[in-house]
Design an enzyme around this catalytic site. Sequence first.
Site, mmCIF file in Angstrom:
data_model
loop_
_atom_site.group_PDB
_atom_site.id
_atom_site.type_symbol
_atom_site.label_atom_id
_atom_site.label_comp_id
_atom_site.label_asym_id
_atom_site.label_seq_id
_atom_site.Cartn_x
_atom_site.Cartn_y
_atom_site.Cartn_z
ATOM 1 N N ASN A 41 0.811 -1.167 0.009
ATOM 2 C CA ASN A 41 -0.111 -0.101 -0.025
ATOM 3 C C ASN A 41 0.971 1.385 0.048
ATOM 4 O O ASN A 41 2.051 1.125 0.645
ATOM 5 C CB ASN A 41 -1.057 0.058 1.069
ATOM 6 C CG ASN A 41 -0.555 -0.227 2.406
ATOM 7 O OD1 ASN A 41 0.468 -0.711 2.734
ATOM 8 N ND2 ASN A 41 -1.027 0.418 3.408
ATOM 9 N N GLU A 54 -3.235 -4.665 -2.867
ATOM 10 C CA GLU A 54 -3.896 -5.519 -3.913
ATOM 11 C C GLU A 54 -3.907 -4.857 -5.237
ATOM 12 O O GLU A 54 -3.647 -5.647 -6.117
ATOM 13 C CB GLU A 54 -5.135 -6.188 -3.360
ATOM 14 C CG GLU A 54 -5.282 -6.646 -2.132
ATOM 15 C CD GLU A 54 -5.478 -5.823 -0.781
ATOM 16 O OE1 GLU A 54 -4.957 -4.590 -0.790
ATOM 17 O OE2 GLU A 54 -6.327 -6.302 -0.052
ATOM 18 N N CYS A 90 -10.348 -4.416 0.488
ATOM 19 C CA CYS A 90 -11.467 -3.638 0.632
ATOM 20 C C CYS A 90 -12.321 -3.753 -0.617
ATOM 21 O O CYS A 90 -11.975 -4.761 -1.728
ATOM 22 C CB CYS A 90 -11.122 -2.220 0.565
ATOM 23 S SG CYS A 90 -10.353 -1.657 -1.147
ATOM 24 N N CYS A 93 -10.509 -3.088 -4.218
ATOM 25 C CA CYS A 93 -9.571 -4.223 -4.697
ATOM 26 C C CYS A 93 -10.450 -5.420 -5.095
ATOM 27 O O CYS A 93 -10.037 -5.995 -6.102
ATOM 28 C CB CYS A 93 -8.730 -4.546 -3.394
ATOM 29 S SG CYS A 93 -7.644 -3.020 -3.183
#
Length: 135
Positions: A41, A54, A90, A93
Amino acid sequence: MREELIRAALSARENAYVPYSGYAVGAALLTEDGEIVAGCNVENASFGATNCAERTAVFKAVSQGKRRFRAIAIAGGEKGKEPVDYAYPCGICRQVMNEFVAEDFQVIVARSTADYQEYCLDKLLPHGFGGESIR
């Protein structure tokens, strides 16, 4: 292969840029041809510009010409510490993954190589919106 993916996700966490949340996530994506593409991230002061691990892995793979994926391992937690919880992808993603995967695509959320949970993406994104939805 599962343990190798989890190790790659745990390793990718080390590169996370998380000056605001301190929550480092690593992802390791397994391509159809057996290559592992890692991502982390990357936060931004303009929070909407932040990118999840991701999606970083998927976008990196796609930018290298990869279009089909078999599995992804995800590990997240406080920067500099071992994960204590599972880091689920999330909604955004999940939607991005849905664009490039088959029904049997596996999502592995891990705290370690010995402590993980595994799901088919359709369990995490039931009734997903894909290309067939607009054809």
